[in-house]
Design a protein around this motif. Structure first.
Motif, PDB file in Angstrom:
ATOM      1  N   UNK A  63       0.814  -1.222   0.000  1.00  0.00           N
ATOM      2  CA  UNK A  63       0.000   0.000   0.000  1.00  0.00           C
ATOM      3  C   UNK A  63       0.852   1.278   0.000  1.00  0.00           C
ATOM      4  N   UNK A  64       1.938   1.293   0.763  1.00  0.00           N
ATOM      5  CA  UNK A  64       2.809   2.477   0.790  1.00  0.00           C
ATOM      6  C   UNK A  64       3.502   2.672  -0.554  1.00  0.00           C
ATOM      7  N   UNK A  65       3.904   1.578  -1.198  1.00  0.00           N
ATOM      8  CA  UNK A  65       4.542   1.675  -2.516  1.00  0.00           C
ATOM      9  C   UNK A  65       3.561   2.212  -3.553  1.00  0.00           C
ATOM     10  N   UNK A  66       2.326   1.738  -3.491  1.00  0.00           N
ATOM     11  CA  UNK A  66       1.282   2.233  -4.404  1.00  0.00           C
ATOM     12  C   UNK A  66       1.086   3.736  -4.214  1.00  0.00           C
ATOM     13  N   UNK A  67       0.983   4.151  -2.961  1.00  0.00           N
ATOM     14  CA  UNK A  67       0.793   5.569  -2.669  1.00  0.00           C
ATOM     15  C   UNK A  67       1.977   6.403  -3.159  1.00  0.00           C
ATOM     16  N   UNK A  68       3.187   5.911  -2.961  1.00  0.00           N
ATOM     17  CA  UNK A  68       4.382   6.643  -3.417  1.00  0.00           C
ATOM     18  C   UNK A  68       4.378   6.806  -4.937  1.00  0.00           C
ATOM     19  N   UNK A  69       3.994   5.736  -5.664  1.00  0.00           N
ATOM     20  CA  UNK A  69       3.915   5.838  -7.130  1.00  0.00           C
ATOM     21  C   UNK A  69       2.868   6.844  -7.560  1.00  0.00           C
ATOM     22  N   UNK A  70       1.700   6.821  -6.916  1.00  0.00           N
ATOM     23  CA  UNK A  70       0.633   7.765  -7.267  1.00  0.00           C
ATOM     24  C   UNK A  70       1.064   9.204  -7.008  1.00  0.00           C
TER      25      UNK A  70
END
Length: 77
Positions: A63-70
């Protein structure tokens, strides 16, 4: 070691290890999105997941990686 210290050491709660894998529902709660939206992100490959036996699980850092990409995409735009 006194009796009081020994009793305290024995009764001190042990902290549970941080989860390595999350359920889809737990990942959705982390991202503050619905379960259906979370499954849609998994289906499109935007949110990393894997199968463990017959269960879909999301790595705890996904979830944190997804947020960082977004966030990076939005800043680049």
């Amino acid at each position: 070691m006194s009796t009081a210290t020994a009793d305290t050491a024995r009764s001190a709660p042990r902290s549970a290890p941080a989860p390595v894998l999350l359920t889809v529902e737990e990942a959705a709660v982390c991202l503050r999105i619905g379960r259906t939206t979370c499954f849609a992100l998994i289906r499109t490959g935007e949110l990393e997941s894997l199968m463990v036996g017959g269960l879909r699980r999301v790595p705890a850092d996904a979830p944190a990686a997804y947020l960082a990409r977004r966030r990076a995409e939005q800043q680049a735009a």
